[in-house]
Design an enzyme around this catalytic site. Structure first.
Site, PDB file in Angstrom:
ATOM      1  CB  CYS A 189      -0.962  -0.041   1.186  1.00 23.21           C
ATOM      2  SG  CYS A 189      -2.355   1.084   0.994  1.00 23.21           S
ATOM      3  CG  HIS A 206      -3.574  -3.545   3.378  1.00 29.74           C
ATOM      4  ND1 HIS A 206      -2.556  -2.949   4.087  1.00 29.74           N
ATOM      5  CD2 HIS A 206      -4.230  -2.541   2.754  1.00 29.74           C
ATOM      6  CE1 HIS A 206      -2.607  -1.635   3.918  1.00 29.74           C
ATOM      7  NE2 HIS A 206      -3.615  -1.367   3.100  1.00 29.74           N
ATOM      8  CD  GLU A 217      -1.045  -5.515   6.070  1.00 28.41           C
ATOM      9  OE1 GLU A 217      -0.776  -6.025   4.965  1.00 28.41           O
ATOM     10  OE2 GLU A 217      -1.319  -4.308   6.214  1.00 28.41           O
TER      11      GLU A 217
END
Lengths: 232, 715
Positions: free
Chosen positions: A86, A203, A205
């Protein structure tokens, strides 16, 4: 093995990446405040998401010009994996580690939602644990995610299979409807020429634990860890 | 200027005339905003204690006991007027202020919610306010990395000249890391950290008169503060690092009344005095006077009490995080609050007088003349069209266009995303929290007591459908001018309704704020009374949480609770323009029982879906649940004497729809409450039949109606 997670002022996904690397994937990782500058002893780097320097001037522009980025570049030159997520992707393009630029979304608002991605190549340190053309699910959350590159760069990205992720529908088809930001050719993530620097807008994660809706992203970090174990 | 009455009290206590700086301190600290002068007696009626309440009202935020040594911090605030004057910055700084309240307790902010109230989007100005306020919340919240996990957005003509922006923030920390605003020890230093101080936001708590500020320039500046979320993020990290390292003995963020407010309140709470050296404050513009330095409301600033030996370490953290900071004074044994500026003493005020001396009082209240009910609208010729109209109302339609703009997943806790009854966050592996917010302004307008109760019951049901019992309530009491007896009566009745419902459900009210004088000069209107609340509950993450939408074909649909005939204040009447017609529904006496039964049903793990019924009644609730699957529903059994439109659209509180594949297994759980199996999850259309009607809504019709707001904004 030890992975550095770079913290700039305004970085806000640093603790999330730290949690996934340490608690979910189970590798050693440490956050590094940008003033520390020295990355000796680290085998990989993550530049996490957030709003480094408030996105003032241009997303990623100020962070890209901090001295710690020289250390990141040095690490990249040694062939160690560097991952920008990002805002981290924006920083890496601003720093010249990746081609292209990320501009304001076609619909010029922040967008946060789940998206489907197609894995375009498994030949990177970050995607060895995926299948080619596999459709995975990860969320996006950005306002400047529209990938842009000149024609020659795009051709090079295509020719050398440097596009790693594209926005697709659930069935894996590239369509305009599922392109969340107007990115050229639905590009969501690319690698550099030597394939050890990856930048992506989604993302991983946030998609590393089933309880949060998907654990597809975990394999990206596991691939990275495997690569480090094998090579360094 | 200070009101004559106040000046009289101050003169008597001081035995002399207060000077201009002192008057400025009183003007701000004795303002309604800071001292709750006309609301304090009413707020005392709330039950604020409970087994989980570690810190109740009165500090920057409340602190609640959670699990495994964790505590939660929660606070709620309005930023209404600034958001009308400068919607982007007004909304943004509203987020900033409430986040600093939570970090003031030593807690990391982990979630935000925003109940918002706007005028209808049929004027360019209302549209502008709507877009900019949401952009402001997104711009600030996204940047500081705190997810917005739930919200409420209502549209009503009476908010046109005065939109409401309310914000709830929740924080998390270990119990041993909690700090308060109670100063600990004379001799400790006061360290100001964060942004530098400018002349911005002067007089936000009151107003800066030309005489007092002695500067015409200040008057020409907007009194709305400008937010800098980048600095806020640094302030969060710096504060939490200083707290975790044990350097912070007490702490308060700088909000209304700036440094003057924070420093005097901290000292007074600890039974101490304070000496402030105004020159020491890092200033962002030249030639600021003591009054300005003391009372400016520049954003992103914190005040820490630090032991002399830890000052260098704290200033090193200020340096690390690229912030401004300095020792600006110290705590003293004296009972005075003293300010020095350019080597001279410019104010000496008995500190208790300043922070607690404002007289509080109840204002005269008067019930309005009995409302003349306009005649009830006739039954609609086309029930299906009526339902589609209700579903397309922006109050009921999907708010995706709004919450798409908020980062709702950062920090890796969000397990139920916005768009459902309540947001759910993971705290430990086994336990989470559910969050819900909002109220029913139209009900509150017709019947303020019922409106107060409804706000509590509806939010409790929003939590219940995720299996969560309420842990605590915070509120934002948004009303018109309290000097008008009818408004004060509304305020009083709504507060009593909130308090009674909260007691019946045994959920403590742990904090909030009061926003009065919400009236529009432009339109000559007062807002509908808006007692907005935020509610937090505990969720068991080991049981599968039911969705707000139908997920399993063939499941039985169970209606919990009884439907009554009142259509006053309903969305259905509002769509017909009949806002004055009929009576508002009362909260049924068995509401606590109904809520408990729903929680128990969810905890049994036998539900695939569960959804609270509110705006638009049973019909809108059913339609809402038909996101990917349809339903076949027969309402004959519950029709009784109800007209079709009452059955479909009445908004009787304390009702819910459940879906389960084992309805017989719920019999035992639901034995003490009214419930009816009304149909099954089936196909992709919504089919409803009753005594004298039958209708079917296709998936396309449902989607078009549900997407009305999103399509309008994107179109």
């Amino acid at each position: 093995m030890k992975i550095a997670i770079i913290q700039f002022g305004g970085t806000n996904c640093d603790m999330d990446v730290l949690h996934v690397l340490k608690e979910v994937v189970g590798v050693d990782a440490e956050t590094i405040w940008y003033k520390e500058e020295d990355l000796t002893g680290f085998d990989g780097v993550v530049v996490p998401g957030g709003f480094s320097y408030g996105d003032y001037l241009r997303a990623g522009a100020i962070a890209a010009r901090t001295p710690i980025m020289d250390s990141v570049k040095k690490l990249a030159a040694e062939g160690k994996p560097v991952l920008g997520i990002c805002n981290g992707f924006q920083v890496l393009t601003e720093a010249g580690l990746l081609n292209g630029a990320l501009t304001t979304n076609e619909y010029p608002k922040f967008r946060c939602h789940w998206s489907y991605l197609r894995v375009e190549t498994t030949d990177t340190p970050f995607t060895s644990k995926f299948r080619k053309e596999e459709v995975v699910r990860m969320p996006i959350a950005h306002m400047e995610g529209q990938f842009y590159a000149e024609e020659a760069t795009l051709a090079d990205l295509d020719e050398n299979e440097r596009v790693v992720f594209r926005y697709v529908d659930e069935a894996g088809k590239v369509t305009d409807e599922v392109n969340p930001n107007g990115s050229l050719e639905n590009i969501a993530g690319i690698v550099n020429g030597s394939r050890n620097v990856l930048g992506l807008m989604p993302h991983p994660e946030r998609a590393s634990e089933a309880v949060l809706g998907s654990d597809d992203g975990r394999r990206l970090f596991e691939s990275m860890a495997d690569y480090i174990t094998e090579k360094f | 200027m200070l009101p004559e009455e106040d000046l009289k009290i101050i003169k008597k206590e001081l035995g002399r005339e207060p000077n201009l700086v002192e008057q400025g301190c009183f003007l701000n600290l004795w303002s309604e905003h800071c001292s709750y002068r006309s609301s304090a007696p009413l707020l005392k009626t709330f039950t604020t204690t409970g087994e989980n309440v570690l810190i109740g009202p009165g500090d920057d935020a409340a602190v609640l006991k959670f699990e495994d040594g964790y505590v939660l911090s929660i606070a709620m605030e309005s930023h209404n007027h600034p958001s009308y004057v400068d919607p982007y910055n007004g909304a943004a700084t509203g987020v900033g202020g409430i986040v600093r309240d939570v970090i003031s307790m030593g807690a990391r902010p982990i979630a935000l919610m925003d109940p918002l109230y706007f005028g209808p989007l049929d004027t360019p100005k209302n549209l502008f306010l709507f877009e900019q306020i949401i952009k402001g919340i997104a711009g600030y919240g996204n940047c500081i990395g705190v997810p917005v996990v739930n919200g409420e957005t209502l549209f009503d003509r009476q908010y046109s000249g005065n939109p409401l922006v309310n914000v709830v923030c929740v924080g998390l920390c270990k119990e041993e890391d909690v700090i308060t605003s109670i100063a600990k020890k004379a001799g400790n230093k006061l360290v100001l950290a964060g942004s530098s101080t400018g002349k911005d936001g002067l007089g936000g708590a009151s107003f800066a008169s030309r005489d007092l500020s002695e500067s015409a320039e200040a008057n020409d500046r907007p009194s709305v503060q400008v937010g800098d979320p980048y600095t806020e993020k640094l302030v969060i990290e710096m504060t939490l690092e200083a707290t975790e390292k044990g350097y912070v003995k007490s702490c308060r963020d700088l909000g209304a009344a700036g440094l003057g407010g924070a420093s005097s309140e901290m000292a007074a709470k600890g039974g101490l005095g304070a000496r402030i050296i105004a020159d020491a404050v890092p200033q962002r513009e030249p030639d600021m006077n003591a009054y300005e330095i003391l009372l400016a409301e520049s954003q992103e600033r914190m005040l820490f009490e630090v032991a002399p030996e830890d000052v260098d370490a704290v200033l090193a953290l200020v340096e690390k995080y690229d912030l401004n900071g300095a020792v600006v004074g110290e705590l003293t044994e004296e009972s005075n609050y003293k300010i020095e500026f350019r080597g001279e003493n410019v104010a000496t005020i008995p500190i208790a007088l300043l922070t607690e001396g404002a007289p509080t009082f109840e204002r005269p209240s008067k019930a309005p003349e009995a409302r003349e009910e306009s005649s009830k609208p006739e039954s609609p010729a086309d029930l299906k069209q009526a339902l589609l109209t209700v579903l397309s109302s922006y109050n009921i339609a999907s708010k995706e266009w709004i919450y798409r703009q908020y980062d709702h997943q950062v920090q890796l806790r969000t397990t139920v995303l916005p768009g459902e009854d309540s947001g759910v966050l993971k705290i430990t592996d086994k336990k989470g929290i559910a969050l819900s917010c909002g109220c029913q302004p139209r009900v509150t307008l017709l019947d303020p007591y019922a409106g107060g109760k409804t706000a509590i019951v509806e939010n409790a049901m929003n939590l219940a459908v995720k299996g969560a019992e309420g842990l605590a309530i915070v509120n934002c009491l948004n009303f018109g001018n309290p000097e008008r007896p009818e408004i004060y009566w509304q305020f009083k009745q709504a507060v009593l309704g909130l308090g009674d419902a909260a007691r019946e459900l045994e959920i403590p009210v742990v904090g909030g704020n009061v926003s009065l004088y919400n009236e529009s000069d432009e339109f000559g209107t007062a807002i509908p009374p808006t007692p907005s609340i935020g509610m937090i509950g505990k969720v068991d993450l080991e049981i599968p949480l039911p969705s707000s939408f139908f997920t399993k074909a063939g499941d039985s649909i169970v209606l919990i609770g009884e439907t009554t005939s009142e259509l006053g204040a309903s969305e259905y009447y509002s769509c017909l323009g009949a806002t004055e017609a009929g009576k508002a529904p009362a909260v049924p006496e068995n509401a606590p029982k109904l809520i408990k039964a729903v929680i128990k049903a969810v905890k049994s793990g036998k539900l695939s879906s569960a959804h609270d019924l509110s705006l638009g009644g049973l019909a809108a609730g059913l339609a809402r649940m038909c996101k990917t699957l349809g339903a076949k529903v027969d309402l004959n059994e519950i029709s009784g004497d109800l007209q079709a439109e009452e059955l479909l659209f009445a908004e009787t509180p304390a009702r819910a729809l459940l879906a389960t594949s084992e309805p017989e297994a719920l019999q035992e759980i639901l034995k003490d409450v009214p419930y009816t199996v009304i149909g099954t999850v089936n196909g992709d259309a919504l089919e409803i039949k009753g005594k004298d009607f039958e209708m079917a809504l296709s998936p396309e019709e449902l989607t078009t109606a549900y997407e009305s707001l999103n399509d309008f904004m994107m179109g």
